[in-house]
Write a protein that holds these residues in place. Structure first.
Motif, PDB file in Angstrom:
ATOM      1  N   PHE A  47     -67.405  45.048  24.092  1.00 23.28           N
ATOM      2  CA  PHE A  47     -66.696  45.610  22.953  1.00 23.28           C
ATOM      3  C   PHE A  47     -66.965  47.113  22.872  1.00 23.28           C
ATOM      4  N   TYR A  98     -67.113  49.819  19.643  1.00 23.52           N
ATOM      5  CA  TYR A  98     -67.073  50.040  18.206  1.00 23.52           C
ATOM      6  C   TYR A  98     -67.033  51.544  17.947  1.00 23.52           C
ATOM      7  N   ARG A 122     -67.568  52.985   7.722  1.00 21.33           N
ATOM      8  CA  ARG A 122     -68.344  51.916   8.316  1.00 21.33           C
ATOM      9  C   ARG A 122     -67.987  51.724   9.788  1.00 21.33           C
ATOM     10  N   LEU A 123     -68.914  51.129  10.485  1.00 23.72           N
ATOM     11  CA  LEU A 123     -68.706  50.816  11.887  1.00 23.72           C
ATOM     12  C   LEU A 123     -67.589  49.787  12.007  1.00 23.72           C
ATOM     13  N   LEU A 127     -64.683  47.662  14.738  1.00 20.13           N
ATOM     14  CA  LEU A 127     -64.314  47.269  16.088  1.00 20.13           C
ATOM     15  C   LEU A 127     -63.131  48.099  16.557  1.00 20.13           C
ATOM     16  N   ARG A 148     -61.776  45.090  22.384  1.00 19.08           N
ATOM     17  CA  ARG A 148     -62.594  44.086  23.067  1.00 19.08           C
ATOM     18  C   ARG A 148     -61.955  43.800  24.421  1.00 19.08           C
ATOM     19  N   SER A 206     -72.050  40.913  24.289  1.00 20.12           N
ATOM     20  CA  SER A 206     -72.622  39.615  23.944  1.00 20.12           C
ATOM     21  C   SER A 206     -72.330  38.668  25.095  1.00 20.12           C
ATOM     22  N   TYR A 263     -74.114  34.681  20.448  1.00 22.06           N
ATOM     23  CA  TYR A 263     -73.277  35.499  19.589  1.00 22.06           C
ATOM     24  C   TYR A 263     -74.009  36.748  19.126  1.00 22.06           C
ATOM     25  N   LEU A 319     -74.898  40.492  19.445  1.00 19.50           N
ATOM     26  CA  LEU A 319     -74.384  41.721  20.040  1.00 19.50           C
ATOM     27  C   LEU A 319     -75.520  42.697  20.306  1.00 19.50           C
ATOM     28  N   VAL A 353     -67.578  42.732   4.001  1.00 15.40           N
ATOM     29  CA  VAL A 353     -69.018  42.605   4.008  1.00 15.40           C
ATOM     30  C   VAL A 353     -69.549  43.663   3.057  1.00 15.40           C
ATOM     31  N   ASN A 377     -72.202  33.388  11.112  1.00 16.43           N
ATOM     32  CA  ASN A 377     -73.271  34.276  11.565  1.00 16.43           C
ATOM     33  C   ASN A 377     -73.402  35.505  10.676  1.00 16.43           C
ATOM     34  N   PHE A 388     -76.035  39.177  10.333  1.00 13.37           N
ATOM     35  CA  PHE A 388     -76.964  39.998  11.109  1.00 13.37           C
ATOM     36  C   PHE A 388     -77.454  41.179  10.277  1.00 13.37           C
ATOM     37  N   TYR A 438     -77.519  32.046  12.029  1.00  7.98           N
ATOM     38  CA  TYR A 438     -76.288  31.390  12.452  1.00  7.98           C
ATOM     39  C   TYR A 438     -75.917  30.207  11.556  1.00  7.98           C
ATOM     40  N   GLN A 486     -68.641  31.931  14.527  1.00  6.01           N
ATOM     41  CA  GLN A 486     -69.644  31.387  15.444  1.00  6.01           C
ATOM     42  C   GLN A 486     -69.550  32.040  16.806  1.00  6.01           C
ATOM     43  N   THR A 510     -68.227  35.268  19.056  1.00  8.06           N
ATOM     44  CA  THR A 510     -67.750  36.654  18.926  1.00  8.06           C
ATOM     45  C   THR A 510     -66.583  36.935  19.844  1.00  8.06           C
ATOM     46  N   GLY A 528     -65.418  39.770  17.334  1.00 15.54           N
ATOM     47  CA  GLY A 528     -66.526  40.693  17.191  1.00 15.54           C
ATOM     48  C   GLY A 528     -67.177  40.560  15.823  1.00 15.54           C
ATOM     49  N   TYR A 529     -67.774  41.615  15.383  1.00 16.40           N
ATOM     50  CA  TYR A 529     -68.462  41.641  14.094  1.00 16.40           C
ATOM     51  C   TYR A 529     -67.665  42.446  13.066  1.00 16.40           C
ATOM     52  N   PHE A 555     -68.716  44.838   9.842  1.00 12.82           N
ATOM     53  CA  PHE A 555     -69.899  45.491   9.286  1.00 12.82           C
ATOM     54  C   PHE A 555     -69.713  45.871   7.830  1.00 12.82           C
TER      55      PHE A 555
END
Lengths: 109, 114
Positions: free
Chosen positions: A34, A36, A43-44, A46, A49, A90, A95, A97, B4, B31, B33, B50, B96, B98, B102-103, B105
């Motif tokens: 990925f 980012y 904010r961070l 994506l 990918r 990942s 999962y 990163l 988030v 998930n 983090f 998780y 679950q 990615t 992805g994530y 934030f």
């Protein structure tokens, strides 16, 4: 262990010039890669990918398993591309990163 | 749109204090983090979870603990804050796998320990 290396802390280019942000990885299995981006005071988020093979904001990145690289490229940089860019990895079986240390891109007018 | 939310944008705490950083997500992600972000060091994983009540250590768990009593909430606890824990703390969540998403934030909590 999974590791991501971004060799350049800082990268400065002029508007309209091509830009390439380097990313190399180390992972024994099949990685998911990925990019980012974090714009100033945001904010961070994506950017793209590898699995989707898409182009976002003119950026593309190709996974090269032979060279274990996932470099981010744009043919003509814009001032609004100035930001911190992080490469992340990942594994397919997990999962978590792992991020590189980031490259601060500055596009000068 | 996934959100988030981190409860505080800026925090100033004294050395030795117990500090709680809260994070809530509203998209039923399994998930969650906690990372810290430091100039020149990038993002380093502190802890992740998780599932509810499940937690795993990341790369730099020393001096931290976490709590996940509900699926949407993940708390980071600094048991006794120290000056070397001054940092930007980022919470993230994901499905679950990615693989496709992805994530996502949060906007971060900048913690200063004096």
């Amino acid at each position: 262990a999974q590791r991501v290396t971004q060799p350049e802390k800082l990268l400065s280019v002029f508007k309209g010039a091509p830009v390439e942000l380097k990313c190399n990885y180390s992972y024994s299995g099949s990685p998911e890669l990925f990019w980012y981006v974090q714009y100033s005071r945001q904010r961070l988020q994506l950017l793209l990918r590898h699995i989707s093979r898409e182009s976002i904001k003119g950026f593309t990145a190709d996974l090269n398993k032979g060279e274990t690289s996932f470099h981010l490229k744009k043919p003509f940089a814009q001032e609004e591309d100035s930001a911190m860019y992080y490469c992340a990895l990942s594994g397919r079986s997990n999962y978590k990163l792992t991020f590189g240390k980031g490259t601060l891109l500055t596009v000068n007018p | 749109d996934v959100k988030v939310t981190q409860s505080s944008r800026y925090l100033v705490k004294r050395t030795g204090e117990k500090v709680f950083l809260e994070c809530v997500q509203d998209m039923d992600h399994e998930n969650m983090f906690w990372y810290r972000q430091d100039p020149g060091l990038g993002l380093r994983l502190i802890y992740f979870s998780y599932d509810v009540k499940m937690k795993e250590k990341g790369d730099i768990p020393e001096g931290y603990s976490v709590s996940r009593e509900k699926k949407e909430r993940f708390s980071l606890i600094l048991e006794s804050a120290s000056t070397n824990q001054t940092s930007m703390y980022l919470c993230a969540s994901s499905f679950q796998s990615t693989l496709n998403y992805g994530y996502t934030f949060g906007s971060g909590t900048r913690l200063t320990v004096v």
